[in-house]
Design a protein around this motif. Structure first.
Motif, mmCIF file in Angstrom:
data_model
loop_
_atom_site.group_PDB
_atom_site.id
_atom_site.type_symbol
_atom_site.label_atom_id
_atom_site.label_comp_id
_atom_site.label_asym_id
_atom_site.label_seq_id
_atom_site.Cartn_x
_atom_site.Cartn_y
_atom_site.Cartn_z
ATOM 1 N N ALA A 189 0.846 -1.205 0.000
ATOM 2 C CA ALA A 189 0.000 0.000 0.000
ATOM 3 C C ALA A 189 0.878 1.251 0.000
ATOM 4 C CB ALA A 189 -0.895 -0.012 1.233
ATOM 5 N N SER A 190 0.399 2.296 -0.708
ATOM 6 C CA SER A 190 1.211 3.517 -0.807
ATOM 7 C C SER A 190 1.252 4.258 0.527
ATOM 8 C CB SER A 190 0.649 4.421 -1.898
ATOM 9 O OG SER A 190 -0.678 4.721 -1.586
ATOM 10 N N ARG A 191 2.235 5.156 0.661
ATOM 11 C CA ARG A 191 2.400 5.933 1.889
ATOM 12 C C ARG A 191 2.156 7.399 1.597
ATOM 13 N NH1 ARG A 191 4.933 2.996 5.932
ATOM 14 N NH2 ARG A 191 5.964 1.086 5.246
ATOM 15 N N PRO A 192 1.743 8.171 2.626
ATOM 16 C CA PRO A 192 1.364 7.702 3.957
ATOM 17 C C PRO A 192 0.136 6.800 3.892
ATOM 18 C CG PRO A 192 0.899 10.056 3.706
ATOM 19 C CD PRO A 192 1.596 9.627 2.477
ATOM 20 N N ARG A 193 0.113 5.832 4.783
ATOM 21 C CA ARG A 193 -0.951 4.827 4.759
ATOM 22 C C ARG A 193 -2.277 5.403 5.240
ATOM 23 N NH1 ARG A 193 2.266 -0.035 5.239
ATOM 24 N NH2 ARG A 193 3.356 -0.043 3.254
ATOM 25 N N VAL A 194 -3.329 4.906 4.627
ATOM 26 C CA VAL A 194 -4.675 5.317 5.059
ATOM 27 C C VAL A 194 -5.213 4.223 5.964
ATOM 28 C CG1 VAL A 194 -6.990 5.967 4.286
ATOM 29 C CG2 VAL A 194 -4.984 6.476 2.851
ATOM 30 N N ARG A 195 -5.218 4.521 7.277
ATOM 31 C CA ARG A 195 -5.696 3.515 8.221
ATOM 32 C C ARG A 195 -7.171 3.216 7.960
ATOM 33 N NH1 ARG A 195 -1.604 5.793 9.712
ATOM 34 N NH2 ARG A 195 -0.043 4.898 11.111
ATOM 35 N N GLY A 196 -7.524 1.946 8.067
ATOM 36 C CA GLY A 196 -8.914 1.573 7.842
ATOM 37 C C GLY A 196 -9.249 1.360 6.375
ATOM 38 N N SER A 197 -8.271 1.480 5.481
ATOM 39 C CA SER A 197 -8.578 1.266 4.058
ATOM 40 C C SER A 197 -8.911 -0.210 3.821
ATOM 41 C CB SER A 197 -7.397 1.681 3.186
ATOM 42 O OG SER A 197 -6.357 0.739 3.318
ATOM 43 N N VAL A 198 -9.641 -0.461 2.740
ATOM 44 C CA VAL A 198 -10.058 -1.828 2.428
ATOM 45 C C VAL A 198 -8.823 -2.717 2.225
ATOM 46 C CG1 VAL A 198 -11.264 -3.238 0.708
ATOM 47 C CG2 VAL A 198 -12.179 -1.004 1.365
ATOM 48 N N GLU A 199 -7.828 -2.149 1.544
ATOM 49 C CA GLU A 199 -6.603 -2.911 1.242
ATOM 50 C C GLU A 199 -5.902 -3.380 2.529
ATOM 51 O OE1 GLU A 199 -3.869 -0.367 -0.752
ATOM 52 O OE2 GLU A 199 -2.641 -2.024 -1.536
ATOM 53 N N LEU A 200 -5.725 -2.436 3.480
ATOM 54 C CA LEU A 200 -5.030 -2.797 4.721
ATOM 55 C C LEU A 200 -5.880 -3.739 5.569
ATOM 56 C CD1 LEU A 200 -3.220 0.492 5.876
ATOM 57 C CD2 LEU A 200 -2.325 -1.414 4.547
ATOM 58 N N ALA A 201 -7.202 -3.505 5.548
ATOM 59 C CA ALA A 201 -8.091 -4.364 6.351
ATOM 60 C C ALA A 201 -8.029 -5.808 5.842
ATOM 61 C CB ALA A 201 -9.517 -3.826 6.300
ATOM 62 N N ALA A 202 -7.964 -5.975 4.507
ATOM 63 C CA ALA A 202 -7.924 -7.332 3.947
ATOM 64 C C ALA A 202 -6.629 -8.036 4.357
ATOM 65 C CB ALA A 202 -8.029 -7.261 2.420
ATOM 66 N N LEU A 203 -5.533 -7.289 4.300
ATOM 67 C CA LEU A 203 -4.236 -7.849 4.678
ATOM 68 C C LEU A 203 -4.221 -8.229 6.159
ATOM 69 C CD1 LEU A 203 -1.872 -8.281 2.874
ATOM 70 C CD2 LEU A 203 -1.011 -6.017 3.480
ATOM 71 N N GLU A 204 -4.761 -7.313 6.960
ATOM 72 C CA GLU A 204 -4.829 -7.556 8.407
ATOM 73 C C GLU A 204 -5.634 -8.827 8.677
ATOM 74 O OE1 GLU A 204 -6.532 -4.274 10.579
ATOM 75 O OE2 GLU A 204 -6.771 -5.493 12.386
ATOM 76 N N GLY A 205 -6.770 -8.952 7.962
ATOM 77 C CA GLY A 205 -7.633 -10.128 8.145
ATOM 78 C C GLY A 205 -6.893 -11.411 7.816
ATOM 79 N N SER A 206 -6.115 -11.402 6.737
ATOM 80 C CA SER A 206 -5.460 -12.658 6.353
ATOM 81 C C SER A 206 -4.327 -13.002 7.329
ATOM 82 C CB SER A 206 -4.981 -12.610 4.894
ATOM 83 O OG SER A 206 -3.770 -11.934 4.795
ATOM 84 N N ILE A 207 -3.630 -11.990 7.833
ATOM 85 C CA ILE A 207 -2.566 -12.291 8.816
ATOM 86 C C ILE A 207 -3.182 -12.786 10.125
ATOM 87 C CG2 ILE A 207 -0.689 -11.294 10.198
ATOM 88 C CD1 ILE A 207 -0.207 -9.369 7.794
ATOM 89 N N LEU A 208 -4.282 -12.121 10.530
ATOM 90 C CA LEU A 208 -4.947 -12.547 11.769
ATOM 91 C C LEU A 208 -5.464 -13.977 11.655
ATOM 92 C CD1 LEU A 208 -7.026 -9.475 12.992
ATOM 93 C CD2 LEU A 208 -5.280 -10.748 14.276
ATOM 94 N N SER A 209 -6.003 -14.324 10.484
ATOM 95 C CA SER A 209 -6.537 -15.678 10.380
ATOM 96 C C SER A 209 -5.401 -16.698 10.429
ATOM 97 C CB SER A 209 -7.435 -15.861 9.159
ATOM 98 O OG SER A 209 -6.697 -15.632 8.006
ATOM 99 N N HIS A 210 -4.236 -16.326 9.892
ATOM 100 C CA HIS A 210 -3.078 -17.216 10.015
ATOM 101 C C HIS A 210 -2.727 -17.424 11.499
ATOM 102 C CE1 HIS A 210 1.050 -18.509 8.329
ATOM 103 N NE2 HIS A 210 0.935 -18.942 9.571
ATOM 104 N N LEU A 211 -2.682 -16.293 12.242
ATOM 105 C CA LEU A 211 -2.319 -16.378 13.662
ATOM 106 C C LEU A 211 -3.337 -17.200 14.444
ATOM 107 C CD1 LEU A 211 -1.181 -12.687 14.280
ATOM 108 C CD2 LEU A 211 0.245 -14.727 14.470
ATOM 109 N N LEU A 212 -4.611 -16.987 14.120
ATOM 110 C CA LEU A 212 -5.654 -17.694 14.863
ATOM 111 C C LEU A 212 -5.682 -19.174 14.501
ATOM 112 C CD1 LEU A 212 -8.429 -14.962 14.734
ATOM 113 C CD2 LEU A 212 -7.098 -15.695 16.713
#
Ligand SMILES: Nc1ncnc2c1ncn2[C@@H]1O[C@H](COP(=O)(O)OP(=O)(O)OP(=O)(O)O)[C@@H](O)[C@H]1O
Ligand SMILES: [Mg+2]
Length: 278
Positions: A249-272
């Motif tokens: 994702a480009s910088r400065p990052r936009v917190r809450g963007s769909v792109e970051l949320a999707a990435l966060e979701g996939s990392i979290l599901s790996h951890l869980l």
């Protein structure tokens, strides 16, 4: 010499990788503003505490100037890895190497607790980060410049006890930045802050990293923080790197963007899912 220095300076300020020769600790003048980051290569790194085999073969290359976040469940060895990189702990096997022109003072660590010296004013606390260079003529102006970078130069004559938690962490950041490190390792530096202060500190970290170009290694429990700040997120599991995810994702990052949320979701599901397996 390393032992003597460790007794003078708090651990926060002194990272001496085991592979540095003492002669590498040369006094030096202030770095040019755009000091470049150092690359970092880790090969077959292993670390045990008694029969607890914490790191079981870490292989990793971090290019100069990259911002890497490390996540993983509690006790998986994140802090241990950071402490090995910073030379605060001895490696059992394998190697950690930085670029050919690396010096001991190039690597700094910032911890969750600010670890300020209560008997020293804010400016002196920042000067501590200069190590032996704190006796140089430029020490005070360098410390003032670092305090300006974190927006706290007006607090230079205050005692740490009158600062808020977020301000203390900014002083700790100034202390880490004052020597113009080329690798800055963070162990949950924002973990104790409230949500708003945390976001403002994240922005500050991103800004100083972009301005100064050091290589950043951030250990965090917070996957949204990891994807908001890092170029790359590493997941540690069972003593190894289980996932290595680029954040494009480009910088400065936009917190809450769909792109970051999707990435966060996939990392979290790996951890869980790792949690479900244990
Ligand atoms: N000095 C030490 N002596 C003995 N065991 C240790 C030491 N340091 C860490 N450990 C053990 O190594 C393992 C990894 O610890 P570490 O602090 O690296 O985990 P972590 O991933 O940072 O956890 P957290 O997210 O809770 O901070 C744990 O089982 C811990 O008990
Ligand atoms: Mg930890």
């Amino acid at each position: 010499m390393q032992t003597a220095l460790r007794t003078i300076l708090p651990e926060t300020e002194l990272a001496i990788p085991a592979n540095f020769a003492p002669h590498a600790r040369v006094a030096r003048e202030e770095r040019p503003f755009q000091a470049s980051g150092l690359p970092l290569s880790i090969r077959g790194l292993r670390k045990s505490f008694g029969d607890n085999e914490v790191l079981r073969g870490i292989d990793l290359h971090i290019p100069a100037g990259q911002f890497v976040a490390i996540v993983g469940k509690s006790g998986c060895g994140k802090s241990t890895l950071l402490r090995l990189i910073a030379g605060l702990e001895k490696i059992d096997a394998g190697s950690i190497s930085f670029g050919a022109d690396a010096q001991a003072a190039d690597i700094r660590v910032m911890f969750q607790e600010p670890r300020l010296l209560p008997w020293a004013r804010v400016l002196s606390n920042v000067e501590v980060g200069l190590g032996r260079d704190r006796a140089s003529d430029s020490a005070q102006s360098r410390a003032e410049k670092a305090l300006t970078e974190v927006g706290l130069v007006d607090k230079r004559d205050q005692w740490p006890s009158v600062l808020s938690g977020g301000q203390k962490q900014r002083v700790a950041l100034a202390r880490a930045l004052v020597s113009r490190p080329r690798v800055l390792a963070f162990d949950e530096p924002l973990g104790a802050l409230d949500a708003l202060t945390r976001i403002s500190m994240q922005r500050l970290l991103e800004r100083v990293w972009r301005d100064q170009g050091f290589t950043a290694i951030l250990v965090t429990h917070d996957v949204s923080e990891a994807v908001a700040l890092a170029d790359r997120v590493l997941v540690i599991e069972e003593g190894r790197i289980a996932d290595d995810v680029m954040v494009n994702a480009s910088r400065p990052r936009v917190r809450g963007s769909v792109e970051l949320a999707a990435l966060e979701g996939s990392i979290l599901s790996h951890l869980l899912s790792a949690d479900d397996r244990t």
